[in-house]
Design a protein around this motif. Structure first.
Motif, PDB file in Angstrom:
ATOM      1  N   ALA A  51       0.851  -1.188   0.000  1.00 33.15           N
ATOM      2  CA  ALA A  51       0.000   0.000   0.000  1.00 33.15           C
ATOM      3  C   ALA A  51       0.883   1.233   0.000  1.00 33.15           C
ATOM      4  O   ALA A  51       1.815   1.335   0.816  1.00 33.15           O
ATOM      5  CB  ALA A  51      -0.930   0.003   1.211  1.00 33.15           C
ATOM      6  N   VAL A  54       1.288   5.461   2.928  1.00 32.29           N
ATOM      7  CA  VAL A  54       1.065   5.099   4.333  1.00 32.29           C
ATOM      8  C   VAL A  54       1.949   5.993   5.189  1.00 32.29           C
ATOM      9  O   VAL A  54       3.131   6.208   4.877  1.00 32.29           O
ATOM     10  CB  VAL A  54       1.387   3.613   4.580  1.00 32.29           C
ATOM     11  CG1 VAL A  54       1.284   3.278   6.060  1.00 32.29           C
ATOM     12  CG2 VAL A  54       0.456   2.729   3.764  1.00 32.29           C
ATOM     13  N   TYR A 132     -11.447  -2.049   7.508  1.00 33.50           N
ATOM     14  CA  TYR A 132     -10.080  -1.937   7.993  1.00 33.50           C
ATOM     15  C   TYR A 132      -9.973  -0.684   8.845  1.00 33.50           C
ATOM     16  O   TYR A 132     -10.673   0.307   8.625  1.00 33.50           O
ATOM     17  CB  TYR A 132      -9.085  -1.887   6.829  1.00 33.50           C
ATOM     18  CG  TYR A 132      -9.240  -0.688   5.934  1.00 33.50           C
ATOM     19  CD1 TYR A 132      -8.536   0.493   6.180  1.00 33.50           C
ATOM     20  CD2 TYR A 132     -10.087  -0.721   4.830  1.00 33.50           C
ATOM     21  CE1 TYR A 132      -8.674   1.594   5.358  1.00 33.50           C
ATOM     22  CE2 TYR A 132     -10.223   0.375   3.997  1.00 33.50           C
ATOM     23  CZ  TYR A 132      -9.522   1.531   4.266  1.00 33.50           C
ATOM     24  OH  TYR A 132      -9.657   2.624   3.463  1.00 33.50           O
ATOM     25  N   SER A 134      -8.341   2.792  10.534  1.00 35.62           N
ATOM     26  CA  SER A 134      -7.593   3.919   9.985  1.00 35.62           C
ATOM     27  C   SER A 134      -6.145   3.927  10.448  1.00 35.62           C
ATOM     28  O   SER A 134      -5.287   4.543   9.820  1.00 35.62           O
ATOM     29  CB  SER A 134      -8.265   5.237  10.394  1.00 35.62           C
ATOM     30  OG  SER A 134      -8.300   5.349  11.815  1.00 35.62           O
ATOM     31  N   LEU A 150      -3.420   4.341   7.723  1.00 34.57           N
ATOM     32  CA  LEU A 150      -3.908   3.921   6.412  1.00 34.57           C
ATOM     33  C   LEU A 150      -4.923   4.902   5.837  1.00 34.57           C
ATOM     34  O   LEU A 150      -5.547   4.621   4.817  1.00 34.57           O
ATOM     35  CB  LEU A 150      -4.539   2.526   6.511  1.00 34.57           C
ATOM     36  CG  LEU A 150      -3.667   1.412   7.094  1.00 34.57           C
ATOM     37  CD1 LEU A 150      -4.457   0.114   7.177  1.00 34.57           C
ATOM     38  CD2 LEU A 150      -2.414   1.221   6.268  1.00 34.57           C
ATOM     39  N   ALA A 153      -4.063   6.040   2.203  1.00 38.26           N
ATOM     40  CA  ALA A 153      -3.846   5.016   1.185  1.00 38.26           C
ATOM     41  C   ALA A 153      -5.146   4.759   0.434  1.00 38.26           C
ATOM     42  O   ALA A 153      -6.243   5.033   0.926  1.00 38.26           O
ATOM     43  CB  ALA A 153      -3.343   3.728   1.825  1.00 38.26           C
ATOM     44  N   ALA A 158      -5.347  -0.347   1.095  1.00 36.10           N
ATOM     45  CA  ALA A 158      -5.399  -0.372   2.558  1.00 36.10           C
ATOM     46  C   ALA A 158      -6.065  -1.645   3.061  1.00 36.10           C
ATOM     47  O   ALA A 158      -5.625  -2.259   4.045  1.00 36.10           O
ATOM     48  CB  ALA A 158      -6.129   0.862   3.078  1.00 36.10           C
ATOM     49  N   PHE A 162      -3.950  -4.585   5.193  1.00 33.33           N
ATOM     50  CA  PHE A 162      -4.407  -4.908   6.536  1.00 33.33           C
ATOM     51  C   PHE A 162      -4.722  -6.394   6.661  1.00 33.33           C
ATOM     52  O   PHE A 162      -4.261  -7.070   7.596  1.00 33.33           O
ATOM     53  CB  PHE A 162      -5.643  -4.065   6.881  1.00 33.33           C
ATOM     54  CG  PHE A 162      -6.347  -4.504   8.131  1.00 33.33           C
ATOM     55  CD1 PHE A 162      -5.743  -4.376   9.370  1.00 33.33           C
ATOM     56  CD2 PHE A 162      -7.621  -5.064   8.072  1.00 33.33           C
ATOM     57  CE1 PHE A 162      -6.390  -4.798  10.533  1.00 33.33           C
ATOM     58  CE2 PHE A 162      -8.270  -5.478   9.213  1.00 33.33           C
ATOM     59  CZ  PHE A 162      -7.656  -5.348  10.444  1.00 33.33           C
TER      60      PHE A 162
END
Length: 738
Positions: A51, A54, A132, A134, A150, A153, A158, A162
């Motif tokens: 990702a 980040v 997911y 943050s 995240l 992203a 993201a 994760f």
């Protein structure tokens, strides 16, 4: 304008101050640059997911500053690659060649927390939903703490990163999924199979014979378990008393057999034994045990003291519980949390009970040393499986009595003998596969290293290796590459290497050993493994050494089988039988109060001049048993300042000192070019000021970001220190200062 995607679900307002302004953030140019930026991958390493954009936070509260980059998950590690150019980053002087400072091996992940709507929640493997968080907080087994945002992203990236991190680090897996298999299949044989020539691996009969001859042990090397025909837990070769037959070993599959560990110069020896199965009748068990004890006394000509560790040391569950409480003192999420925990730090440390367990192990080891050194009594350590706390005690006793095991090669050979060949379940105790229904995970080997560190910090000149060596060794446990810490036994390793085994690959594999330190560190870094205070054993003249050796032999009470046999058979038989009766009669009454006997040993040891190549005993009073600061506090900046203080202030002072050093070098360079005779006063010379922090050399590898929040374009326009020296100073007083 800071959003780099939809953010997934509800979009929350960011609560951080970014280094990068919106005007300075050219997203398209960044994405093009990231396409050409690849992580360093080892042979066999594959990227699963990644990702971009980040944000990796520092442990700074109010500003929550950090650096942008790419977060990746491979079959070996979790890696973060900063977007900052290489010229802006300083290369750490103590660097692991397998991992960078922002890399986390998958087996090193301890816990993962997700933060959503400012609520922190523990992430459990197998229960990950489509959403997911943050923010990700990763707690590592080496006590590092990472914070990743995240929010900026892309939603799909993201979500994948994760789920990938949780799946590959927290969910149960099979042995073949461990990175070592992919590495050994891809790496060249020279890369994977290099071993230290000075370290005995105890994989052959010859290695055991060498050790038996070095200690002049009166036992035999048995090959009854060759090809693991009797037990998969035992090694193929081991040492037992002469009176123990192959049928005795086969009867209970190695249970109840006294395995030799080490021999004292007086003739007594240290043994260890696994308990007999509970299904056996009491009469059969007692008869068998008496026969095994007679086998020990017959060969060693000494009485035997039995030490049952189940009655004097904590269980593995208690050990794990205590360490879980202890490590929470060092997993610091923020500076505020550090100062809050500081208010009750000592009470929390005492309540964990971890230092008390260390003290108990050292105390029990001293008692065993007393039996061997003072009373010339053989000791038999008994444990259920003879592969956990039994390894801790037998190793500590040998370190206290034998200076060879305080050298680096000797210490590595000791671990190979007592832990690897001894069948310690590294895979289960370290929980590398995250199997919750398997054996109880417990930091048994870490407990041993803790006890060795206590001896090292109390008697530094007695050890050839340094504190840094022990810290790096503790970190290597969680690197899924070395066969030393990857299997439960030698049989487990050998079967995994064969092509016909379900957990093996197509061709035989050759796993690297952790003792090949060149895989992890260069020669300059390995020099920090050597203790500069070490006092080597003086080399004596051959004539004097021969004379002292003869006197020492005459002081021994009875000869052993390694001496020249008597021409008259049975010459010592009558005398030996009488001595055994006397010794066995005194065995019960002599050790009613081992604590008092240990005090006598301490008093006698303290009256003599301290010999770093002789007997070594630990100090066990309260202040003497300390926290291993380098290992546990190296990632907490505030704790590394002697006398306390603000890490921001100290870091700024270090930065200014570094700038002064660079400017001073530039001035000296120009003065030499001009052939000036002016003597320049040095502000500071010598090692980096970061070496003065308490956790050197690991302090230098931990980059704390305290840069001012200014746009990158402005910061880049300032140039480097050398360019600043080329510019003319408009201030007339500035040249006068120089």
């Amino acid at each position: 304008m800071l959003s780099l995607g939809s953010g997934g679900g509800k979009s929350t307002k960011p609560s951080f101050v970014s280094y990068v302004t919106p005007e300075d953030m050219k997203i398209k140019e960044k994405e093009e640059g990231l396409r050409s930026k690849h992580p360093y991958l080892l042979p066999g390493e594959v990227v699963f997911c990644s990702a971009n954009h980040v944000l990796k936070y520092t442990q700074e509260d109010a500003s929550q500053r950090g650096v942008y980059g790419t977060l990746l998950c491979t079959n070996f590690k979790i890696a973060f690659i900063s977007d900052e150019s290489a010229s802006q980053e300083t290369a750490p002087p103590f660097r692991n060649k397998l991992l960078s400072e922002n890399d986390i091996p998958l087996t090193c992940v301890d816990h993962i927390y997700g933060v959503s709507d400012e609520k922190k929640k523990l992430i459990i493997g197998g229960q990950v939903k489509s959403k997911y968080p943050s923010k990700l907080i990763i707690h590592c087994k080496d006590l590092r703490v990472f914070h990743f945002s995240l929010t900026y992203a892309k939603e799909e990236e993201a979500k994948k990163i994760f789920q990938g991190i949780v799946h590959h680090s927290l969910e149960p897996k099979s042995l073949k999924c461990v990175f070592a298999f992919s590495y050994c299949e891809t790496a060249s044989p020279s890369q994977a199979s290099r071993k230290s020539s000075l370290t005995l691996m105890f994989e052959t009969k010859e290695d055991w014979s060498v050790e038996l001859g070095r200690t002049k042990g009166n036992c035999k090397v048995s090959s009854a378990n060759e090809d693991y025909v009797i037990s998969e837990k035992l090694p193929q070769f081991f040492v037992v008393p002469f009176a123990v037959s192959d049928d005795d070993i086969l009867r209970f599959l190695g249970k109840g057999i006294p395995f030799w560990c080490w021999s004292h110069h007086s003739g007594c020896a240290l043994f260890k034994m696994a308990c007999l199965p509970t299904i056996q009748e009491d009469g059969i068990s007692q008869k068998y045990m008496h026969r095994m004890l007679d086998a020990v006394t017959q060969d060693q000509l000494c009485p035997v003291k039995i030490e049952d560790l189940s009655s004097c040391l904590p269980a593995l569950q208690d050990l794990q519980l205590s360490y879980n409480k202890f490590k929470q003192l060092f997993l610091i999420d923020s500076t505020t949390e550090f100062w809050v925990s500081d208010m009750k730090w000592f009470s929390s440390l005492e309540n964990s009970g971890w230092l008390e367990i260390i003290r108990q192990c050292l105390m029990k080891a001293v008692e065993i040393v007393d039996y061997l050194e003072s009373a010339h009594t053989s000791v038999l350590i008994v444990e259920e499986h003879c592969s956990d706390l039994c390894c801790v005690l037998s190793s500590l006793v040998q370190i206290m009595l034998d200076p060879y095991y305080r050298t680096r090669s000797g210490f590595q050979s000791l671990i190979q003998k007592e832990w690897v060949a001894g069948g310690h379940s590294f895979l289960d105790r370290c929980n590398h596969l995250y199997q919750k229904e398997k054996e109880v995970p417990a930091p048994v080997f870490l407990l041993f290293l803790e006890c060795v560190w206590q001896l090292l910090q109390q008697h530094a000149p007695a050890f050839q290796f340094s504190e840094t060596y022990l810290t790096v060794l503790s970190d290597s446990i969680n690197i899924p590459l070395f066969s030393t810490f990857l299997f439960n036994s030698q049989h487990h390793r050998d079967t995994a290497m064969k092509p016909g085994h379900p957990e093996a690959q197509r061709s035989p594999l050759n796993f690297p050993s952790v003792w090949d330190w060149s895989l992890q560190f260069d020669c300059k870094a390995q020099s920090l493994f050597t203790n500069p205070l070490y006092v080597e054993k003086p080399i004596q003249d051959k004539a004097l050494r021969k004379t002292s050796h003869q006197k020492h032999q005459r002081q021994l009470s009875l000869p052993n089988t390694l001496s020249k046999p008597s021409p008259r058979k049975g010459f010592f038989k009558e005398e030996t039988d009488n001595l055994k009766k006397i010794f066995l009669g005194k065995r019960i009454s002599k050790w009613l109060n081992p604590t008092e006997s240990s005090k006598e040993l301490y008093e006698s040891w303290q009256r003599k001049p301290l010999d770093y190549q002789g007997l070594l005993l630990p100090y066990l009073d309260g202040p003497s048993v300390r926290v291993w600061m380098q290992r546990y506090l190296r990632w907490v900046p505030e704790a590394q300042i002697f006398g306390g203080g603000s890490i921001t202030t100290v870091n700024r002072v270090l930065e200014l000192a570094s700038e002064i050093q660079d400017l001073q070098k530039e001035v000296e360079r120009r003065s030499c070019r001009m052939n000036s005779s002016t003597a320049w006063t040095q502000v500071y010379s010598g090692p980096p000021l970061s070496a003065r922090l308490s956790s050197f050399p690991f302090t230098a590898t931990h980059a704390w970001s305290f840069k001012p929040a200014i746009p990158s374009s402005i910061r880049q326009s300032l140039g480097s220190v050398s360019s600043l020296a080329d510019k003319e100073d408009d201030d007339c007083q500035g040249s006068g200062v120089l």
